[in-house]
Design an enzyme around this catalytic site. Structure first.
Site, PDB file in Angstrom:
ATOM      1  N   CYS A   1       6.635   0.318  -5.569  1.00 24.10           N
ATOM      2  CA  CYS A   1       6.690   0.023  -7.010  1.00 24.10           C
ATOM      3  C   CYS A   1       7.691   0.880  -7.775  1.00 24.10           C
ATOM      4  O   CYS A   1       8.694   0.386  -8.261  1.00 24.10           O
ATOM      5  CB  CYS A   1       5.302   0.194  -7.617  1.00 24.10           C
ATOM      6  SG  CYS A   1       4.135  -1.005  -6.979  1.00 24.10           S
TER       7      CYS A   1
HETATM    8  N1  LIG Z   1       1.788  -2.278  -2.681  1.00 21.83           N
HETATM    9  C1  LIG Z   1       1.422  -2.078  -3.920  1.00 21.83           C
HETATM   10  O1  LIG Z   1       0.788  -1.099  -4.227  1.00 21.83           O
HETATM   11  C2  LIG Z   1       1.771  -3.077  -5.014  1.00 21.83           C
HETATM   12  C3  LIG Z   1       1.130  -2.962  -6.247  1.00 21.83           C
HETATM   13  C4  LIG Z   1       1.408  -3.872  -7.236  1.00 21.83           C
HETATM   14  C5  LIG Z   1       2.336  -4.876  -7.016  1.00 21.83           C
HETATM   15  N2  LIG Z   1       2.985  -4.982  -5.818  1.00 21.83           N
HETATM   16  C6  LIG Z   1       3.930  -6.084  -5.655  1.00 21.83           C
HETATM   17  O2  LIG Z   1       3.336  -7.095  -4.864  1.00 21.83           O
HETATM   18  C7  LIG Z   1       4.312  -7.735  -4.053  1.00 21.83           C
HETATM   19  C8  LIG Z   1       3.915  -7.627  -2.596  1.00 21.83           C
HETATM   20  O3  LIG Z   1       3.861  -6.258  -2.214  1.00 21.83           O
HETATM   21  P1  LIG Z   1       3.121  -5.741  -0.913  1.00 21.83           P
HETATM   22  O4  LIG Z   1       3.039  -4.270  -1.049  1.00 21.83           O
HETATM   23  O5  LIG Z   1       1.869  -6.524  -0.694  1.00 21.83           O
HETATM   24  O6  LIG Z   1       4.214  -6.142   0.200  1.00 21.83           O
HETATM   25  P2  LIG Z   1       4.021  -6.164   1.798  1.00 21.83           P
HETATM   26  O7  LIG Z   1       5.382  -6.026   2.362  1.00 21.83           O
HETATM   27  O8  LIG Z   1       2.922  -5.252   2.213  1.00 21.83           O
HETATM   28  O9  LIG Z   1       3.494  -7.639   2.083  1.00 21.83           O
HETATM   29  C9  LIG Z   1       4.233  -8.788   1.842  1.00 21.83           C
HETATM   30  C10 LIG Z   1       3.999  -9.759   2.996  1.00 21.83           C
HETATM   31  O10 LIG Z   1       4.670 -10.975   2.664  1.00 21.83           O
HETATM   32  C11 LIG Z   1       5.140 -11.556   3.878  1.00 21.83           C
HETATM   33  N3  LIG Z   1       6.152 -12.563   3.563  1.00 21.83           N
HETATM   34  C12 LIG Z   1       7.440 -12.374   3.218  1.00 21.83           C
HETATM   35  N4  LIG Z   1       8.021 -13.562   2.971  1.00 21.83           N
HETATM   36  C13 LIG Z   1       7.080 -14.504   3.180  1.00 21.83           C
HETATM   37  C14 LIG Z   1       7.080 -15.928   3.074  1.00 21.83           C
HETATM   38  N5  LIG Z   1       8.155 -16.596   2.680  1.00 21.83           N
HETATM   39  N6  LIG Z   1       5.950 -16.591   3.384  1.00 21.83           N
HETATM   40  C15 LIG Z   1       4.854 -15.913   3.768  1.00 21.83           C
HETATM   41  N7  LIG Z   1       4.786 -14.569   3.857  1.00 21.83           N
HETATM   42  C16 LIG Z   1       5.881 -13.882   3.563  1.00 21.83           C
HETATM   43  C17 LIG Z   1       5.630 -10.362   4.671  1.00 21.83           C
HETATM   44  O11 LIG Z   1       5.703 -10.656   6.041  1.00 21.83           O
HETATM   45  C18 LIG Z   1       4.555  -9.307   4.331  1.00 21.83           C
HETATM   46  O12 LIG Z   1       3.510  -9.284   5.297  1.00 21.83           O
HETATM   47  C19 LIG Z   1       5.642  -7.059  -4.400  1.00 21.83           C
HETATM   48  O13 LIG Z   1       6.261  -7.793  -5.418  1.00 21.83           O
HETATM   49  C20 LIG Z   1       5.194  -5.722  -4.943  1.00 21.83           C
HETATM   50  O14 LIG Z   1       6.149  -5.177  -5.823  1.00 21.83           O
HETATM   51  C21 LIG Z   1       2.702  -4.095  -4.801  1.00 21.83           C
END
Ligand SMILES: NC(=O)c1ccc[n+]([C@@H]2O[C@H](COP(=O)([O-])OP(=O)(O)OC[C@H]3O[C@@H](n4cnc5c(N)ncnc54)[C@H](O)[C@@H]3O)[C@@H](O)[C@H]2O)c1
Length: 418
Positions: free
Chosen positions: A260
Site C-alpha cells: 500500500c
Molecule cells: N495487502 C493489503 O494489505 C491491502 C490492503 C488494502 C488494499 N489492498 C489492495 O488490494 C489489491 C490486492 O492486493 P493483495 O495484497 O490482495 O494482492 P496479492 O498479490 O496478495 O493477491 C492478488 C492475487 O490476484 C491474482 N491475480 C492477478 N491477476 C489476476 C486475474 N486476471 N485473474 C485472477 N486472479 C488474478 C494473483 O495471482 C494474486 O494471487 C491491490 O489493489 C492492493 O493495493 C491491499
C-alpha cells in the site's frame, strides 16, 4: 444459494471469500496463480488472517471452491475484483484489473453486480472497468448490471480489526448499483458507509493511505534531525501522544513497505498530474523522505562501525526481520530489501533472521540463520528491522555487541535507536 466470485485470492481476496462462504454464499475463489490455488485446494492458507482450519471448514462445507478455470466464474450474482494494482516504472499498472474485467465480462449476466476492491486512482471503475464489462458482454452498465467500488481496509496481522468488523465504504455508479453493493456487504460486515459515487470511494482509500504515508514521512524526517541535534525523538512522540485531541501517534522506522504505502499515493499523484497538470507535492516529498530511510539506516550503521574503527566492507551484519511489518511474512517492497542491497554493495557479509518470510523473497546472497547466541555474538552489528513478537529480545541484548533498533522495541546500553 447466491453465487459469488472473488477474482484474486491474495491478502485481500482470500479473507473476503472465506468470510462470504461462512455467511452462506457459494463462493468461487478465482486466481490465475496455479500454485496458490493448489495450496488452497489442499486447505493450506498462505494469508495470516485466514487460519487453515477456517479454510478447511469452508472447503468441506462445499461453499468455497478455489479455481484457475475461467469457466468456473460462470453464473455469478456478485463478483468482487481483488487483483494487484502495482506501479510499472512509476506509473499505475492496471493490466491485472483489465484482465479481470475481461474475464468477468464473458460471464456477466443481466442483474449481476461487479465490485472493484483493488486500490486505484479515482475514475478507474467508471472509465476503465465499466467500458470493459460492456464491451465483453454486450450489456449496458446501470441498465443491465450493477457496478461499484468498495475500498479494502484490511490490516494484515491485526488481531482486533478484520474484514467483518471494519466499517466498509461502499459506492455504485447509480442508486441501484449502490443498493446492490451495500446489500452484498451488509451481509458479511457489521457496518457499511455509503458515499455518493465511485470516485469518492476510490479517493477515500487513497486519502487514508496518503495520510499515513505523509505522517510517517514527517516523523522519519524529524527522527533524522533529532538524532543530529542529540534529542530523543521517541520521548517527544510519547509525550505528544498524551494529548487527548489533535495529535495522532506515528513512529519512525526503516522505511515503508508492503503493497500500500509505497505504491498507492503514487496512483493519486499520477492522476492529479495527468488530469490537472499539477504535482501532488505532499506525496512527492513523503516518497522522497521514506525512500531515503534505508540509506539512513545504513549511514547510522556505517557511523557505528566507524566508531569502532571498522569498515562496512568485510563486516558481518545480522538483520533481524525482513518483512515490512511485524508478525507477518509479507516482504513485498520491504525496506529490508533496500538495506540488504546497500550493505551488499558496500561489501558487508549479510545474514538475516526471519521465521515468517519464505526463501524466494530474499536475495540469494543473504544467509538465512537463526538468532542463536553464537550468531548474535559473531555479528559486528545487529539491526532490528522488523520487531516480530517472537524474537527473544533479552537474549538479543545479552549477546549483540552493537544493536541498531529501528523500531524502538528495546532499551539497553548497547542499543541505538533511529
Ligand atoms: N495487502 C493489503 O494489505 C491491502 C490492503 C488494502 C488494499 N489492498 C489492495 O488490494 C489489491 C490486492 O492486493 P493483495 O495484497 O490482495 O494482492 P496479492 O498479490 O496478495 O493477491 C492478488 C492475487 O490476484 C491474482 N491475480 C492477478 N491477476 C489476476 C486475474 N486476471 N485473474 C485472477 N486472479 C488474478 C494473483 O495471482 C494474486 O494471487 C491491490 O489493489 C492492493 O493495493 C491491499
Amino acid at each position: 444459494m447466491r453465487r459469488l466470485v472473488v477474482v484474486g485470492q491474495g491478502y485481500v481476496g482470500l479473507p473476503l471469500a472465506v468470510r462470504a462462504a461462512e455467511t452462506g454464499w457459494r463462493v468461487v475463489g478465482f486466481d490465475v496463480d496455479g500454485r496458490r490455488v493448489k495450496h488452497l485446494l489442499a486447505g493450506e492458507s498462505y494469508v495470516e488472517d485466514v487460519a487453515s482450519s477456517r479454510l478447511a471448514a469452508v472447503l468441506a462445507s462445499g461453499r468455497y471452491r478455489p479455481s484457475t478455470e475461467a469457466r468456473d466464474v460462470a453464473g455469478f450474482d456478485v463478483a468482487v475484483v481483488t487483483v494487484p494494482t502495482p506501479l510499472a516504472e512509476g506509473n499505475p499498472d492496471l493490466s491485472f484489473v483489465e484482465q479481470a474485467a475481461r474475464t468477468l465480462a464473458r460471464f456477466l449476466r443481466p442483474g449481476a453486480t461487479v465490485i472493484l476492491e483493488s486500490t486505484t486512482y479515482p475514475g478507474t471503475t467508471e472509465e476503465l472497468v465499466g467500458p470493459l464489462l460492456e464491451e465483453g458482454s454486450g450489456l449496458t452498465v446501470a441498465l443491465d448490471f450493477h457496478l461499484g467500488y468498495s475500498p479494502e481496509r484490511i490490516d494484515p496481522g491485526n488481531p482486533v480489526w478484520g474484514v467483518h468488523n471494519t466499517p466498509k465504504v461502499v459506492s455504485g455508479v447509480d442508486a441501484a448499483s449502490l443498493a446492490a453493493v451495500r446489500d452484498f456487504y451488509a451481509g458479511i460486515v457489521e457496518e457499511t458507509v455509503a458515499v455518493s459515487g465511485t470516485r469518492e470511494a476510490e479517493l477515500t482509500k487513497l486519502l487514508e493511505n496518503t495520510f499515513r504515508h505523509v505522517n510517517i514521512a514527517l516523523v522519519n524526517e524529524l527522527a533524522m534531525f533529532a538524532a543530529d541535534l542529540g534529542i530523543d525523538v521517541w520521548e517527544a512522540i510519547d509525550a505528544a501522544s498524551t494529548k487527548p485531541f489533535g495529535f495522532m501517534r506515528f513512529t519512525p522506522g526503516p522505511g515503508v513497505g508492503g503493497h500500500c504505502l509505497p505504491i498507492d499515493p503514487s496512483y493519486l499523484s499520477w492522476r492529479v498530474r495527468r488530469s490537472l497538470g499539477h504535482s501532488f507535492r505532499f506525496v512527492e516529498l513523503a516518497n522522497d523522505v521514506n525512500d531515503h530511510m534505508p540509506d539512513y539506516v545504513v549511514r547510522r550503521l556505517t557511523m557505528a562501525l566507524n566508531r569502532r574503527r571498522r569498515a562496512v566492507n568485510g563486516s558481518r551484519v545480522l538483520l533481524l526481520g525482513l518483512a515490512y511489518k511485524r508478525n507477518t511474512g509479507d516482504a513485498r517492497e520491504s525496506p529490508a530489501e533496500a538495506i540488504v542491497d546497500r550493505l551488499l554493495r558496500l561489501g558487508a557479509e549479510v545474514r538475516a533472521v526471519d521465521p515468517y518470510v519464505v526463501e524466494e523473497h530474499v536475495d540469494q546472497r543473504v544467509a538465512r540463520v537463526e538468532a542463536t547466541p553464537e550468531e548474535l555474538q559473531a555479528a559486528d552489528a545487529v539491526v532490528l528491522v522488523t520487531d516480530h513478537d517472537c524474537f527473544d529480545y533479552p537474549a538479543i541484548v545479552a549477546n549483540a555487541a552493537y544493536l541498531l533498533d529501528t523500531r524502538h522495541r528495546i532499551t539497553a546500553g548497547t542499543v541505538e535507536h533511529l
